[in-house]
Design an enzyme around this catalytic site. Structure first.
Site, PDB file in Angstrom:
ATOM      1  N   ASP A   1       0.827  -1.210   0.000  1.00 11.51           N
ATOM      2  CA  ASP A   1       0.000   0.000   0.000  1.00 11.51           C
ATOM      3  C   ASP A   1       0.861   1.259   0.000  1.00 11.51           C
ATOM      4  O   ASP A   1       0.648   2.174  -0.794  1.00 11.51           O
ATOM      5  CB  ASP A   1      -0.942  -0.001   1.211  1.00 11.51           C
ATOM      6  CG  ASP A   1      -1.956  -1.133   1.160  1.00 11.51           C
ATOM      7  OD1 ASP A   1      -2.538  -1.354   0.089  1.00 11.51           O
ATOM      8  OD2 ASP A   1      -2.158  -1.794   2.191  1.00 11.51           O
TER       9      ASP A   1
ATOM     10  N   GLU B   1      -9.383  -1.988   4.033  1.00 12.24           N
ATOM     11  CA  GLU B   1      -8.977  -1.590   5.378  1.00 12.24           C
ATOM     12  C   GLU B   1      -9.919  -0.525   5.938  1.00 12.24           C
ATOM     13  O   GLU B   1     -10.317  -0.594   7.106  1.00 12.24           O
ATOM     14  CB  GLU B   1      -7.552  -1.054   5.357  1.00 12.24           C
ATOM     15  CG  GLU B   1      -6.496  -2.098   5.071  1.00 12.24           C
ATOM     16  CD  GLU B   1      -5.123  -1.505   4.848  1.00 12.24           C
ATOM     17  OE1 GLU B   1      -4.154  -2.279   4.931  1.00 12.24           O
ATOM     18  OE2 GLU B   1      -5.024  -0.289   4.594  1.00 12.24           O
TER      19      GLU B   1
END
Length: 276
Positions: free
Chosen positions: A54, A157
């Protein structure tokens, strides 16, 4: 790397994007970063580099948007961090030729633990201290250099609350926040992130040996699919179970994570206005 390479063999659903869609997301995200920095009147951005996919993808896109001279990376290891991941984080900074600093946060965290030793052995509480310490350092550097702080969270997330409140989501923007994890891997491969980083096991490294999927209780591919088809999408629980070949317990687990983390996605509540 081909698109198929980022999917596990047992992935219950394919959320992958076409080449045209990947390029559209690439342009959309880089424009978003550039516009956000400009709107803030900032001189660039700061990003915490973990060595994970990420933060790596976000860094790659930020360099495209801002230029390497306008991105400052921070590598902030603690005793919980895997040395290989920290080496990867530095490698990403060097690959992109951006300015970066390595800041050991263990001494800072130990100050908190010494101040309130009763909580020092609480694994979750201590793990969150590491994450929040990094957030403070990101903003310390960003404020000093008139930069914004780039977040690195993805859609999976954000929806499940898999982040530390006032920690890794204490940021000015989330450039990849609309992408499921599957799509993060795919876009990363598309923009040239090395294959070993694209396919590495995700970990927030809040404590030694921690993995995202182990803590979430299911794979990111399964999580993405349930979010896309049931939480974001129109399928009922029973249809989701049939279509994805997942269990009712897995669907309930994801829904519970989404509902239980709603407070993380909202401003802190205040009492309603009194009519006096």
């Amino acid at each position: 790397m081909t698109s198929v390479d980022v999917l596990s063999e047992d992935a219950p659903f394919d959320l992958l994007l076409s080449d045209e869609e990947l390029e559209a997301h690439r342009e959309h995200i880089t424009t978003f970063i550039e516009d956000t920095v400009e709107a803030a009147g900032a001189d660039g951005a700061v990003i915490g580099l973990s060595g994970g996919i990420d933060s790596t993808l976000t860094a790659f896109l930020a360099v495209e948007a801002l230029g390497k001279e306008n991105l400052h990376g921070l590598v902030m290891p603690s005793v919980a961090n895997d040395e290989d991941m920290m080496s990867d984080a530095e490698g990403v900074a060097e690959m992109l030729e951006i300015e970066y600093d390595v800041v050991e946060i263990q001494p800072i965290a130990e100050t908190f633990f010494d101040t309130f030793p009763e909580a020092a052995d609480d694994r979750m509480a201590a793990g969150n201290v590491y994450v929040r310490t990094r957030a403070v350092l990101n903003y310390f550097v960003a404020n000093h250099e008139n930069r914004i702080v780039l977040g690195t969270g993805n859609r999976a997330e954000a929806m499940t609350g898999y982040f530390t409140k006032y920690g890794d989501q204490a940021v000015d923007c989330n450039p990849i926040g609309n992408l499921y994890k599957q799509q993060v891997r795919q876009l990363a491969a598309h923009v040239g992130v090395p294959e070993d980083l694209v396919l590495q096991t995700p970990s927030a490294e809040m404590w030694s040996g921690q993995t995202d999927e182990g803590e979430l209780g299911l794979t990111y591919d399964a999580l993405d699919a349930i979010l896309a088809l049931h939480v974001d999408g129109p399928l009922s629980k029973s249809a989701t179970v049939r279509h994805l070949d997942v269990t009712e317990q897995q669907v309930d687990r994801v829904v519970g994570l989404v509902e239980g983390s709603a407070h993380k996605r909202s401003m802190p509540p205040a009492p309603s206005a009194l009519d006096v």
